[in-house]
Design an enzyme around this catalytic site. Structure first.
Site, PDB file in Angstrom:
ATOM      1  CG  ASN A 163      21.530  72.994  48.364  1.00 35.21           C
ATOM      2  OD1 ASN A 163      22.536  72.904  49.066  1.00 35.21           O
ATOM      3  ND2 ASN A 163      21.429  72.435  47.170  1.00 35.21           N
ATOM      4  CD  GLU A 164      14.989  71.928  53.166  1.00 31.51           C
ATOM      5  OE1 GLU A 164      14.438  72.945  52.703  1.00 31.51           O
ATOM      6  OE2 GLU A 164      14.413  70.834  53.228  1.00 31.51           O
ATOM      7  N   PRO A 165      16.618  76.488  53.350  1.00 30.52           N
ATOM      8  CG  PRO A 165      14.583  77.581  53.750  1.00 30.52           C
ATOM      9  CD  PRO A 165      15.164  76.216  53.441  1.00 30.52           C
TER      10      PRO A 165
END
Length: 645
Positions: A163-165
């Site tokens: 879950n990236e920025p």
């Protein structure tokens, strides 16, 4: 070290309970014990235990301990249902980088979990079916009763899972595009960033937050900054891990290094926490922090500066400010020495190293064949110049960090040399060249090198190390020791655990040389973990020798340097070796002898600069900090911390 963690007090604006262990081994064992208790409790209740599992370097020791508990203490996984967080996309399950393969190698192949109870996102699903596949993955979690305990690591971007920025708290299992930083961090596993998949399948933040318990683990200095943002920062989708602050049952489990930037550890006085101001190390930490915060040399710090920055208690107990300033200034001044092996016929009362014996037998441990000159090349040169008997032990071959075209070039040289000088052998050298060239021509990204190619790459690294030692004035036939520790020799970035043979080889060398000084790489920020394992090999060897009553250890001191990844904090430094402009140039030339690592190192980590550039910048930065604190001004400084065993 203690097996009991330090529980950090609650802080304003922070809602995550933090446990800090003295090292990652103890922390991992504690997490494994917690998982084992949950598995047994659910089994006694006649219920399945649903685990959310993570990959990466953080949970590997947890899995090894769970395997041990299964084999030695009868822990059964028959009632365990597992759901992994993520997988690269696309990815074949038998690929070296596959998380399916990772989980099998570290856990599933060694315990009695039922194959039908294992769930890992499928990196082979056709693109048009991904959305439906992810929906079903969520359904399977719900059908299993939800996740009882979710294991997490944390990436440098603050991602959990993939879950990236930008990932929100309601996000579910889905395909995601990987952040550039994440792909850079994964480059070593894929033998180059260009081979890292651009997408991945991951549980969403919302999926993770539905777990009944969450345990997030982080080890090493490299994670300290993002851990601080997660624990003390505001909740934001730019650091998805901050959403964990909204969960009622989260544990953040850290080692000392990963927790170093948290306010209660770094500046407890700002929170008005009890401080032991009789601890000279804490006073030094506070005063150097204060000087850098207000931008003044130590001897110019005023009582107002102490009072206005949370240090009034220190002032009340140990003041006036002038006395504190003088004491800390003298402590820092006494760390500086141009004689790292000790200055003969001198009063060593306030010197970091003993005057006698002189000269000393010195053993420098280098995890890879260039860490010695990168991390302490100036000190190495000075030790040789000052007449000490210097030995260098190269703990691993470093063969995976050599580009394929270098191996072809050297095989071609051997063939041409054989032809030019008409050497006769059972096999023409050009056969070697053709085998190597043919193998590398068809080699797939991440494929393990053939044994011949690994040997050639290892010889390239050892030849460069010998060249650097000759430049330093040492005879490599007498002073270079290539241990080639077995844990490293897998041909892959992922290594084996430290074993008895690694310890035996290290102990044998120590007993043969019987050094009065040992230098070892003490940094935990190496993203590939090799430095960490190499240091553990040294520590364990010394502990075993000490336990056996080895007499020569009574006259041996161990100094820890840090590698290309990070430097010691200024308050930690116990020996500072200043470098002149000429010495910094000599150090650079020694590093340049490692030509296969020049221009574009294969595994640069997050810092894209060459290692010599990082090293010089670090040395100059340390010197600048000493200067700003009011100490003498130098071109560069190499820093060391003493390990007392």
């Amino acid at each position: 070290m203690t097996a009991e963690p330090v529980q950090l007090p609650a802080m304003p604006g922070a809602h995550l309970p933090v446990s800090i262990y003295s090292d990652s081994e103890l922390a991992s064992a504690a997490v494994a014990a917690q998982i084992a208790d949950l598995i047994r409790t659910r089994a006694a209740e006649g219920r399945p235990c649903v685990l959310g599992l993570a990959t990466g370097s953080s949970p590997t020791r947890v899995y090894e301990e769970l395997v041990r508990l299964h084999r030695e203490e009868g822990l059964s996984f028959q009632n365990v249902i597992s759901f992994n967080l993520d997988e690269y996309y696309p990815m074949q399950p038998d690929s070296l980088q596959s998380y399916v393969r990772f989980m099998r190698e570290y856990l599933f192949d060694h315990v009695d979990i039922k194959p039908e109870n294992v769930h890992i996102p499928d990196g082979t699903v056709p693109p048009e079916q991904v959305a439906e596949y992810c929906r079903r993955y969520e359904e399977q979690i719900q059908q299993a009763g939800g996740i009882d305990l979710q294991l997490l690591g944390i990436g440098r971007t603050g991602h959990i899972g993939f879950n990236e920025p930008g990932s929100g708290p309601a996000s579910r299992t889905r395909m995601i595009t990987l952040d550039h930083v994440t792909r850079t961090d994964a480059a070593s596993d894929f033998y180059g960033e260009e081979n890292v998949p651009r997408r991945a399948l991951t549980m969403g933040v919302g999926t993770i937050l539905e777990a009944r318990q969450i345990v997030l683990m982080a080890w090493g200095e490299g994670k300290a900054a993002v851990v601080k943002r997660m624990v003390e920062g505001e909740v934001t989708d730019t650091v998805p891990a901050t959403y964990l602050q909204r969960h009622p049952a989260v544990q953040v489990v850290l080692d000392e290094a990963a927790g170093a930037e948290l306010t209660p550890r770094k500046t407890p006085w700002l929170l008005h926490l009890p401080c032991n101001w009789h601890d000279a190390a804490l006073v030094r930490k506070a005063v150097t922090w204060l000087a850098r915060t207000v931008g003044k040399p130590i001897l110019k710090l005023t009582e107002e500066a102490y009072n206005e920055n949370g240090l009034s208690e220190l002032l009340a107990q140990s003041g006036p400010a002038y006395d504190i300033n003088i004491r800390v200034f003298n402590e820092l001044q006494h760390t500086i020495t141009g004689w790292p092996g000790g200055k003969p016929d001198a009063d060593d009362t306030y010197r970091p190293e003993r005057a006698e014996p002189f000269p000393k037998r010195v053993l420098i441990f280098s995890p890879h064949p260039d860490d010695d000159v990168i991390s302490m090349g100036g000190t190495l040169l000075r030790l040789v110049d000052q007449g000490h008997e210097v030995h260098v032990a190269y703990q691993t071959s470093g063969n995976i960090a050599v580009f394929d075209d270098e191996a072809i070039r050297f095989a071609d040289f051997v063939a041409d040399y054989d032809q030019a000088f008409h050497f006769s052998s059972n096999e023409p050298a050009d056969n070697l060249y053709h085998r190597v060239a043919n193998f590398l021509r068809t080699k797939q990204p991440g494929q393990v090198d053939s044994e011949e190619v690994q040997q050639i790459k290892g010889l390239i690294r050892s030849g460069e190390a010998k060249s650097a030692l000759r430049y330093a004035g040492l005879d490599p036939d007498e002073r270079a020791h290539f241990l080639n520790l077995p844990f490293y020799e897998t041909g892959r970035v992922r290594k084996k655990p430290l074993g008895d043979e690694d310890i035996r080889l290290t102990m044998e060398l120590l007993n043969r040389i019987q050094p009065q000084q040992i230098y070892a790489a003490g940094d935990l920020s190496d993203p590939h973990g090799t430095h960490r394992v190499c240091l553990a090999a040294i520590f364990e060897s010394i502990h075993r020798l000490k336990a056996s009553g080895t007499a020569w250890l009574d006259d041996c001191w161990v100094w820890l340097y840090r590698g290309a990844w990070q430097e010691w904090d200024i308050d930690q430094i116990e020996m500072a070796v200043p470098l002149s402009p000429a010495e910094l140039t000599r150090k650079r030339r020694a590093i340049f002898k490692h030509q296969s690592q020049k221009d574009r190192p294969l595994f640069p980590g997050a810092d894209q600069r060459e290692f010599w550039q990082r090293s010089e910048a670090r040395n100059r930065t340390t010197a600048k900090i000493y200067d700003e604190l009011g100490l003498p001004e130098y071109e560069g400084i190499e820093a060391f911390v003493r390990w007392e065993f």
